[in-house]
Design a protein around this motif. Sequence first.
Motif, PDB file in Angstrom:
ATOM      1  N   ASN A  90       0.818  -1.216   0.000  1.00 39.03           N
ATOM      2  CA  ASN A  90       0.000   0.000   0.000  1.00 39.03           C
ATOM      3  C   ASN A  90       0.858   1.277   0.000  1.00 39.03           C
ATOM      4  O   ASN A  90       0.663   2.180   0.815  1.00 39.03           O
TER       5      ASN A  90
ATOM      6  N   LYS B 288       1.736   4.663  -1.751  1.00 40.28           N
ATOM      7  CA  LYS B 288       1.173   5.623  -2.703  1.00 40.28           C
ATOM      8  C   LYS B 288       2.304   6.337  -3.432  1.00 40.28           C
ATOM      9  O   LYS B 288       3.218   6.878  -2.810  1.00 40.28           O
TER      10      LYS B 288
ATOM     11  N   ASN C 281       2.738   9.395  -5.826  1.00 40.69           N
ATOM     12  CA  ASN C 281       2.199  10.565  -6.506  1.00 40.69           C
ATOM     13  C   ASN C 281       3.157  11.004  -7.606  1.00 40.69           C
ATOM     14  O   ASN C 281       4.283  10.509  -7.709  1.00 40.69           O
TER      15      ASN C 281
ATOM     16  N   ARG D   8      -6.649   4.233  -9.501  1.00 40.65           N
ATOM     17  CA  ARG D   8      -8.090   4.434  -9.283  1.00 40.65           C
ATOM     18  C   ARG D   8      -8.846   4.665 -10.582  1.00 40.65           C
ATOM     19  O   ARG D   8     -10.003   4.278 -10.709  1.00 40.65           O
TER      20      ARG D   8
ATOM     21  N   THR E 199      -2.204   9.166  -9.442  1.00 39.53           N
ATOM     22  CA  THR E 199      -1.534   8.466  -8.350  1.00 39.53           C
ATOM     23  C   THR E 199      -1.594   6.954  -8.574  1.00 39.53           C
ATOM     24  O   THR E 199      -2.644   6.411  -8.938  1.00 39.53           O
TER      25      THR E 199
ATOM     26  N   THR F  17      -0.759   3.155  -6.829  1.00 42.30           N
ATOM     27  CA  THR F  17      -0.547   2.470  -5.553  1.00 42.30           C
ATOM     28  C   THR F  17       0.221   1.179  -5.785  1.00 42.30           C
ATOM     29  O   THR F  17      -0.134   0.384  -6.666  1.00 42.30           O
TER      30      THR F  17
ATOM     31  N   ASP G 217       0.329  -2.006  -4.509  1.00 40.83           N
ATOM     32  CA  ASP G 217      -0.455  -2.870  -3.627  1.00 40.83           C
ATOM     33  C   ASP G 217       0.451  -3.796  -2.834  1.00 40.83           C
ATOM     34  O   ASP G 217       0.242  -4.011  -1.636  1.00 40.83           O
TER      35      ASP G 217
END
Length: 507
Positions: free
Chosen positions: A320, A322, A324, A348, A490, A492, A494
């Motif tokens: 997890n 992130k 950017n 997303r 963005t 991620t 995982d």
Amino acid sequence: MYFNGIYHLFYQYNPKGAVWGNIVWAHSVSKDMINWEPLDPAIYPSKPFDIKGCWSGSATVLPGNRPVILYTGIDPEERQVQNYAIPANISDPYLREWIKPDNNPIVVPTGDINSSAFRDPTTAWWSGGHWKIIVGGRRNGKKRGMADLYRSRDFVHWVKAKHPLHSNKDTGMWECPDFYPVSLFGTKGLDISVNGQNVKHVLKVSLDHTRYEYYTIGSYNLALDRYFPDNTSADGCDGLRYDYGNFYASKTFYDPVKKRRVLWGWANESDSQPEDINKGWAGIQAIPRKLWLDPSGKQLVQWPIEELDSLRGQRVENNNVKLNKGDHVEVKGITAAQADVEVSFSFRSLDNAEEFDPSWVNAEHLCGQKGSNVQGGVGPFGLLALASAKLEEFTPVFFRIFKAPNKHVVLLCSDARSSSLGQHLYKPSFAGFVDVDLADKKLSLRSLIDHSVVESFGAGGKTCITSRVYPTLAVLGNAHLYLFNNGSETVTVDNLNAWSMNRPRIN
């Protein structure tokens, strides 16, 4: 080949230097395809039919557990002829010595065959009461690449078929052809002679004039002894490739132990010949890969053989994370110069993906135009391998997603242009498109990093790229590994798992 508990790897080798010439068949043995023991050369020029060279070929294990090597010899007239060799002592598990019977050559160039473009016989398959092989070639005076077909009942007396198994205009010399069946279902491999329902065939050729390999998936018509590619991909220079990087002269074999088809590829150097001479060696084998047919039936999928996991050492995991726009996050706790990295990315939305120009048909050109530092919408994001602390050197392996009228286009790049401050290097922007469904908005990447090579597998092995790189700063303990994102969307991480890789036993 696999024989009596041992894997045997034969490879083209110059025992007198790190340049091409004086070619023999070197021979190494292994019980796991990872740890190897070199033996004396299996074949070297010694008879009139190969006195000027022992070039590439294949091994076949005949009924009764009898291995035979077929190879190309160069005779005193500079003709390329096909010969065979058999073990001197079948009870020796290492098969150290090979005999070349005096009834060689068994296949010679006749008729319209170009005797200087006639080489690399394949593993033989059995069908219709005959053994069959193909030999790569180029039609005399023309650019048509050929897979000439030969038949034999006894593996010694061979007759050329009236028609080639397959040919194609404007493709030039076909080197190192490979022809084998794949199952329509599952990931298990098939023995070379299997055919029938639920089976497709693959024909791979190495094109001498591009130095890349291309394959098609199609059907083998037993009655006609002809191969017919499906129309799901191009048959030629714009076709599918095992690997969109530094990968050539490959060969597969069927492993009866784990019932898999294993692919071996050669990654030559991208530095200069004087540098090869200085270091004393040139050319490596890529990690052996398990190969199978994608469920779509339109392409192959590849993955490093499971035995490679035995070299995994120290492990780090990140979840997890992130990323950017503009982020660079270091992956710490592993030996970044020698690592195995598996990472899954998600995003997303695809709304910010750049528009795809239909003229962008060449992935390598597109990667060169839109490199890892060129900001995009969804991507570029991925790994910076073999990176120096201040990013003077790095090899980015990354995805970039584009928006086409009816689908999204995914590009995978392994861009060597920033990989080294060294001079006189070939530093291409290797790239390939990835045929993947983005409904779940996820992409996976695995990269094997090993000092001068970065071998990457996108989307579970749908698109693969091998790069040879030669950092001057990012070496040994000074090599770093980063996650990065230069897209406005963005991304991620995982899950990331990375391992320091231990050294295999080579001798």
